[in-house]
Write an enzyme that holds these catalytic residues in place. Sequence first.
Site, PDB file in Angstrom:
ATOM      1  CB  CYS A 140      -1.039  -0.036   1.344  1.00 41.23           C
ATOM      2  SG  CYS A 140      -2.061  -1.447   1.070  1.00 41.23           S
ATOM      3  CB  VAL A 141       4.158   2.319   1.500  1.00 38.95           C
ATOM      4  CG1 VAL A 141       5.025   3.320   1.186  1.00 38.95           C
ATOM      5  CG2 VAL A 141       3.801   2.221   2.982  1.00 38.95           C
TER       6      VAL A 141
END
Length: 200
Positions: A140-141
Site C-alpha cells: 500500500c505504501v
Amino acid sequence: MDLQRNSLGLGRRPALLLVDMIVGFTSSRCPLGTDCPDVVEANRQLLERFRALSLPVVFTTVVYHHDGEARVFRDRIPHLNVLKPDSEWVHVDPRLAPQAGEPVIPKQWASSFHRTGLDAWLREQGADSLVVTGLTTSGCVRATVVDGLQYDYPVVVPQEAVGDRNPEAHQANLFDMHAKYADVMSLADVLAQLPLPQTV
C-alpha cells in the site's frame, strides 16, 4: 543503468500521510501484521513535528463492509477478510492515535487515492507535497507513492517510517521508488527539511 532524476523535496505546505498504521498491520497477533516498534516510533516523531507546525495530517485504514468490495484483491489475499468494521484490526495503532481534525480515510484497495476522497482533502488543506509513511513498503505504501506522483504531488518517503514483512521486498521497493517516483531519505533528513516549531 539508473535514469537521471531530480530531487524535489518538500514544498511549503507538506502533508503527512500515514498509510495503514492500523493494529491489523502493526501487531503480530493479526495474520496480516508484524510487530514494528521502530516504524511506529518514526511515525510518532513525524506526527509530533507536523502537529507542532500545524501541517496537515491524514491517516488511512483498510475496511470491508460487504463481500463485493475489492473482491479480486480479497480472493488473492484471504486474510484481508479480517478487516471488518467491528474488528480491532481496522483502528489506527493507539500509539499514533489521530487527533481532532486528522481524518482517517477508509480504503479497500492498495492505493490511498483509489476511490477515496484523499486528493480532495489534500487540495482543501492546500498541501503541495507529501510525506508518505506506513505499511507495507511493497504494497500500500508503494501504490500510494505512485499515485501521489500521478496526482502531481512531490513525494518524500522516510525510510525508517515504512516497513514490510519481507526485508528484501522492503529494500527493493525503496530502491525502485527512489529511482522513479519519490525522494527516499532518512528520517533525520526529512525532519531537517521541516522548520523547527516556534518556542515561546
